[in-house]
Each structure stands twice: as C-alpha cells, then as structure tokens.
Design an enzyme around this catalytic site. Sequence first.
Site, mmCIF file in Angstrom:
data_model
loop_
_atom_site.group_PDB
_atom_site.id
_atom_site.type_symbol
_atom_site.label_atom_id
_atom_site.label_comp_id
_atom_site.label_asym_id
_atom_site.label_seq_id
_atom_site.Cartn_x
_atom_site.Cartn_y
_atom_site.Cartn_z
ATOM 1 N N ARG A 1 3.793 -7.973 4.982
ATOM 2 C CA ARG A 1 4.072 -8.186 6.396
ATOM 3 C C ARG A 1 3.791 -7.150 7.381
ATOM 4 N NH1 ARG A 1 6.146 -11.362 3.752
ATOM 5 N NH2 ARG A 1 8.146 -12.014 3.930
ATOM 6 N N SER B 1 15.109 -10.895 5.084
ATOM 7 C CA SER B 1 14.500 -9.835 4.013
ATOM 8 C C SER B 1 14.762 -9.258 5.353
ATOM 9 C CB SER B 1 13.418 -10.093 3.355
ATOM 10 O OG SER B 1 13.545 -11.246 2.706
ATOM 11 N N GLU C 1 12.767 -3.709 6.746
ATOM 12 C CA GLU C 1 11.746 -5.181 7.324
ATOM 13 C C GLU C 1 11.719 -5.328 9.334
ATOM 14 O OE1 GLU C 1 10.497 -9.434 7.192
ATOM 15 O OE2 GLU C 1 10.565 -8.319 5.149
HETATM 16 N N1 EPU Z 1 16.237 -11.093 -7.425
HETATM 17 C C1 EPU Z 1 17.548 -11.020 -7.652
HETATM 18 N N2 EPU Z 1 18.329 -10.997 -6.964
HETATM 19 C C2 EPU Z 1 19.032 -10.736 -5.813
HETATM 20 C C3 EPU Z 1 17.512 -11.405 -4.890
HETATM 21 C C4 EPU Z 1 16.311 -11.377 -6.009
HETATM 22 O O1 EPU Z 1 17.948 -11.014 -8.899
HETATM 23 O O2 EPU Z 1 19.722 -11.059 -4.669
HETATM 24 C C5 EPU Z 1 15.198 -11.418 -8.196
HETATM 25 C C6 EPU Z 1 14.960 -12.430 -8.265
HETATM 26 O O3 EPU Z 1 15.503 -13.215 -9.550
HETATM 27 C C7 EPU Z 1 13.235 -12.213 -8.287
HETATM 28 C C8 EPU Z 1 12.968 -11.419 -7.780
HETATM 29 O O4 EPU Z 1 14.051 -10.477 -7.289
HETATM 30 O O5 EPU Z 1 13.268 -12.379 -9.810
HETATM 31 C C9 EPU Z 1 12.359 -11.523 -6.181
HETATM 32 O O6 EPU Z 1 13.079 -12.526 -5.511
HETATM 33 P P1 EPU Z 1 12.232 -13.364 -4.192
HETATM 34 O O7 EPU Z 1 11.762 -14.384 -5.678
HETATM 35 O O8 EPU Z 1 14.424 -14.514 -3.774
HETATM 36 O O9 EPU Z 1 11.337 -12.844 -3.671
HETATM 37 P P2 EPU Z 1 11.512 -12.677 -2.494
HETATM 38 O O10 EPU Z 1 10.708 -11.007 -3.199
HETATM 39 O O11 EPU Z 1 13.128 -11.174 -2.814
HETATM 40 C C10 EPU Z 1 10.239 -12.363 -0.487
HETATM 41 C C11 EPU Z 1 10.024 -12.534 0.764
HETATM 42 C C12 EPU Z 1 11.423 -13.503 1.433
HETATM 43 C C13 EPU Z 1 10.402 -14.936 0.362
HETATM 44 C C14 EPU Z 1 10.219 -15.371 -0.997
HETATM 45 C C15 EPU Z 1 9.551 -16.656 -1.929
HETATM 46 C C16 EPU Z 1 9.990 -10.307 1.437
HETATM 47 C C17 EPU Z 1 10.931 -9.223 1.954
HETATM 48 N N3 EPU Z 1 10.623 -10.811 0.959
HETATM 49 O O12 EPU Z 1 11.595 -12.050 -1.086
HETATM 50 O O13 EPU Z 1 10.413 -13.621 2.644
HETATM 51 O O14 EPU Z 1 11.160 -16.807 1.198
HETATM 52 O O15 EPU Z 1 9.599 -13.972 -1.376
HETATM 53 O O16 EPU Z 1 8.441 -15.980 -1.475
HETATM 54 O O17 EPU Z 1 9.008 -9.855 1.107
HETATM 55 C C18 EPU Z 1 11.511 -13.082 4.798
HETATM 56 O O18 EPU Z 1 10.750 -12.565 5.016
HETATM 57 O O19 EPU Z 1 12.518 -13.128 5.683
HETATM 58 C C19 EPU Z 1 11.703 -13.881 3.437
HETATM 59 C C20 EPU Z 1 13.291 -14.385 2.970
#
Ligand code: EPU
Length: 340
Positions: free
Chosen positions: A162, A237, A335
């Site tokens: 990012r 995010s 972010e």
């Molecule tokens: N999780 C929870 N509760 C929540 C959200 C997430 O327990 O409310 C847990 C999920 O179960 C999982 C972990 O946290 O174990 C990660 O969650 P997720 O796979 O949804 O991905 P993320 O790390 O929260 C990142 C990016 C997203 C992108 C997804 C998929 C960042 C800041 N965000 O989210 O990007 O879509 O991975 O690759 O790196 C964006 O930047 O706007 C965005 C949506």
Amino acid sequence: MRINIKENISLKPYNSFGIDVKAGRFVSIKSIDDLKEIISDEKDFFLIGGGSNMLLLNDIDRIVIHINTKGKKIIKQDENHVWVQVAAGENWHEFVLWCLENDFGGVENLALIPGNVGTAPIQNIGAYGVEVKDVIVEVYTIEIATRKETIFSNSECKFGYRDSIFKNLQKGKYIITGVSFKLTTNNHTIHDNYGAIQSKLTDRHIDVPCIANVADAVISIRTEKLPDPKEIGNSGSFFKNPIVSEKHFNKLIQEYLNIPNYPVPNDTYSKKLAAGWLIDQCGFKGKRYGDAGVHKNQALVLVNYGNATGREILNLAYKIQNKVQERFGVALEMEVNIIS
Ligand code: EPU
C-alpha cells in the site's frame, strides 16, 4: 480561459465516502494540455481522481481539479504479452472488465477495487495475492513545479505494501496522467492461492480456472464482504494491516491462539497482522454511531450510512485506534488520506 470552472460544487459524488463538502471552484479535466494550462494558472489546487481513498473533513478553498482523462491503447505486443497505456481518469474496474473482454491477464484479482487507473499506483492497490505493481511498466506524470512530462519506471516508483514514492518521497510533487501495464495474452498466470478464491472455485466445481473464473470469484467475494460505495459510502480498508515485531507477536499468540498472521517479505523478524480481526475482536464490527459505522462483514471498512461528516468518521477511526492500542498494544495506521 476556455476551461469551464464551476463554482460551489458538492463533492459528494466525487468521493466514495459520500462526504458532502463543497468546492468553491471545481474543474473537470479531459486532456493533459488542459491540465498543464490549469496548473500554470492555479498555484494551489486539490486533485481528485476516483476519490476512493480520501476522507474529506472540510469545504475546500483551493480549486478542485478532477482528473477525468479517458483512453486505453495497445502500445506494443509480442507472442505472449500486450503493453497497454491507460489514461489516469479511466475507472479501475471498467479497465479490469475491458482486460477480461480482451482476454488480457494480470489484473483479474484486482476486480471491483474502487477508484481510477491513475490513483492505483499511488497506494499500490492490492487484493487476493496480487498488487498492481506486479503488472505496471511505467507511470506517466507531470511534475507540478515545472509542468514537465516525466515517466517513472516500475522500480523508480518504489512500490511497497500500500505504498509508493507518490505517497512519501514525492508526495504532492507529480500528477499521474497515465499508467502502462504489461499483461499476458496467453499462458496466463493464475493467482488462486488465496483461501477464499480457492473455496469459491471449489464450490463452482472449477478445477482449472481461467482468468474470467478468478475475476468472477473475486467479484463474488468482494460483493459478499465489502460494501458497494454506490450504496453505502466507504473507502475500502480504512487502516493498513499492521506489522509487529516477532517478540510482540509471540506475546500476542500466547493469549490469542487463532490470531491471523502473515509473513512479511524479506523480514523474518516481523509479522503482519489482520487489522480487521483486531478491530472485530474489540467489538466494533457492525457498530453504528449516528451515520458513521463499521461494516457488518469486514471490520476494516468504515462506512457512511448517508450523512456522516468526515469528522464523525475520523472520530470513529480514533476510537478504534485507541481501543486496538489498549487491548493489543498495536498502533493502527490509516490507509485513507485525511484531507483537512
Ligand atoms: N477478519 C476478521 N474480522 C473482520 C475482518 C477480517 O476476523 O471483520 C479476519 C479474517 O477472517 C481473516 C483476516 O482477518 O482471517 C484477514 O481478512 P481478509 O482476508 O478479509 O483480508 P484483510 O487483510 O482484512 C486485505 C486488504 C483488502 C483486500 C483483502 C483481500 C489491506 C489493508 N486490506 O484485507 O484490501 O481486499 O486483503 O486480499 O491490506 C482495500 O485495500 O481497500 C481492501 C479492501
């Protein structure tokens, strides 16, 4: 001047959070020549592209320049690849759909990310195992101070998680006018390692996915988990996933056995945590304070249910930061760009 400058315009349709602040003066730019002309007349301006990574707190006194240039062209081709140059004002997801129609591979995992092509490199948008840096060849810009057209190669952009040079070292010094991408035309590399994609493909009985299958899986995951900014204002995010030291992580995992964690490339002494999980654990998921809230399916996404002000969303972000710091000793970094 022949460029049409409008007055007293609401920026609500121009930012994905749907924050209703006003621009005293507003201009939508359709060509690079017009852009050069306007920045030679106006010394202090505020740029808006897709408006998908900003939180507007106040009315904007400076002239608002909306980058609205369009165009996609193939600039080179070989047996297995195509090089495509795209104007900054093109909508990112429409570009992804165009690639799929032409069977150009490389951006399918990035389907449905809000924003424009020109803003994608600034924060190196990423999702489901792919970052835009993986397919960018060059970023075309205008240096604001000199109005000179300047091209940044992929390595000169200093992309990180990012992050890019346009967010730090060169912040505010260049306007991105276009991006070129190297995409595959056959022998596509399929990125389906991400758990959620794999389970979608399995549900659909797809063993050997093509790029369209991957895009469909991503679209369906995102539609289920993330709010559509056209319906509920949001900026994806709101926070970055934080990186903590190994020592800190070892302490956390003793208490929270299931804490999601990911390796940090080129750094074996740190771990990346999931901000969404940390926020969720603090009980914020689905919470609503007036019109500001935390999305019910993904705690990393703050939402505007209609008439929240930027300040109300920001106060909620501070509340979350404080709670996560207190409970986990982890500092969440925003972010989204806060525009005051
Ligand atoms: N999780 C929870 N509760 C929540 C959200 C997430 O327990 O409310 C847990 C999920 O179960 C999982 C972990 O946290 O174990 C990660 O969650 P997720 O796979 O949804 O991905 P993320 O790390 O929260 C990142 C990016 C997203 C992108 C997804 C998929 C960042 C800041 N965000 O989210 O990007 O879509 O991975 O690759 O790196 C964006 O930047 O706007 C965005 C949506």
